[in-house]
Design an enzyme around this catalytic site. Structure first.
Site, PDB file in Angstrom:
ATOM      1  N   GLY A   1       0.799  -1.218   0.000  1.00 48.93           N
ATOM      2  CA  GLY A   1       0.000   0.000   0.000  1.00 48.93           C
ATOM      3  C   GLY A   1       0.829   1.265   0.000  1.00 48.93           C
ATOM      4  N   SER A   2       0.448   2.253  -0.789  1.00 50.43           N
ATOM      5  CA  SER A   2       1.276   3.447  -0.942  1.00 50.43           C
ATOM      6  C   SER A   2       0.464   4.565  -1.597  1.00 50.43           C
ATOM      7  CB  SER A   2       2.516   3.120  -1.773  1.00 50.43           C
ATOM      8  OG  SER A   2       2.149   2.380  -2.925  1.00 50.43           O
ATOM      9  N   ARG A   3       1.186   5.611  -2.027  1.00 51.37           N
ATOM     10  CA  ARG A   3       0.503   6.781  -2.565  1.00 51.37           C
ATOM     11  C   ARG A   3       1.402   7.503  -3.559  1.00 51.37           C
ATOM     12  NH1 ARG A   3      -1.692  11.547   1.485  1.00 51.37           N
ATOM     13  NH2 ARG A   3      -1.221  13.313   0.159  1.00 51.37           N
TER      14      ARG A   3
END
Length: 217
Positions: free
Chosen positions: A186-188
């Site tokens: 999960g990241s952005r």
């Protein structure tokens, strides 16, 4: 669909773990229930790795007048914000959250020359935290288009993502839609655009890297 090169090590470790687990179960003559449970866990781990590191083959339609989406995910921020690292002025910020089930390939939103690149070690706050853009482990890339317009995009590690990979450096020419990096789990990804950019997406909209048009400049 292909398997991304960044997943080879993880896949090898999972296969080795499954092999050891099955060997131990066979050595100690585990019962049917335990054996089937091991099969189920093994299948889950293998499927998880294969889906996470999948890399769809995409045909990118190049358009110098648009900002293409740099990653698969969901739009979580659209606002005017102060960009303090490079531009040091007001920009339109568009942020895309990538969950563990999204494709984690990162793509160049525009074509041009990399005018700035920097890696920042940092924290691992959840990717949707307001301070993740400035406090988390991250990279900052700025690409200058042929018309002189610069677009900044930033890979940001999340609570699970502990490895950011990039394939660009300052002075390198890049093409819209090509891979510039990969983030594990999960990241952005944040985009900082000129104030006169016309944003084409909405909050909570699901977007596709290299396909969805984020804005027009």
């Amino acid at each position: 669909m292909k398997f991304h090169k960044e997943g080879y090590t993880s896949l090898a470790l999972v296969v080795l773990f499954i092999f050891v687990l099955l060997a131990v179960a066979h050595y100690f003559d585990a019962g049917k229930i335990v054996t089937w449970l091991i099969y189920a866990v093994s299948a889950f781990l293998l499927i998880t790795i294969l889906q996470f590191f999948r890399s769809p083959i995409k045909k990118i339609s190049l358009d110098e007048g648009v900002i293409l989406c740099p990653a698969d995910g969901k739009v979580v921020v659209i606002e005017e914000a102060e960009e303090q690292e490079y531009f040091k002025d007001r920009r339109i910020q568009v942020s895309i959250f990538m969950s563990p089930v999204n494709v984690h390939v990162n793509r160049n939103p525009v074509s041009g020359i990399v005018s700035f690149f920097k890696y920042h070690p940092g924290k691992f706050l959840v990717a949707w935290h307001p301070k993740s853009s400035t406090d988390n482990e991250r990279t900052t890339v700025v690409v200058k288009r042929a018309d002189g317009i610069e677009v900044l995009f930033r890979q940001i590690a999340g609570a699970l993502a502990r490895r950011i990979v990039w394939y660009v450096k300052e002075g390198q020419p890049v093409q819209q839609g090509d891979e510039f990096g990969f983030i594990k789990f999960g990241s952005r990804v944040d985009l900082f655009l000129p104030l006169d950019a016309k944003v084409e997406v909405n909050i909570d909209q699901k977007v596709v890297g290299g396909k969805t048009i984020i804005a027009r400049v």
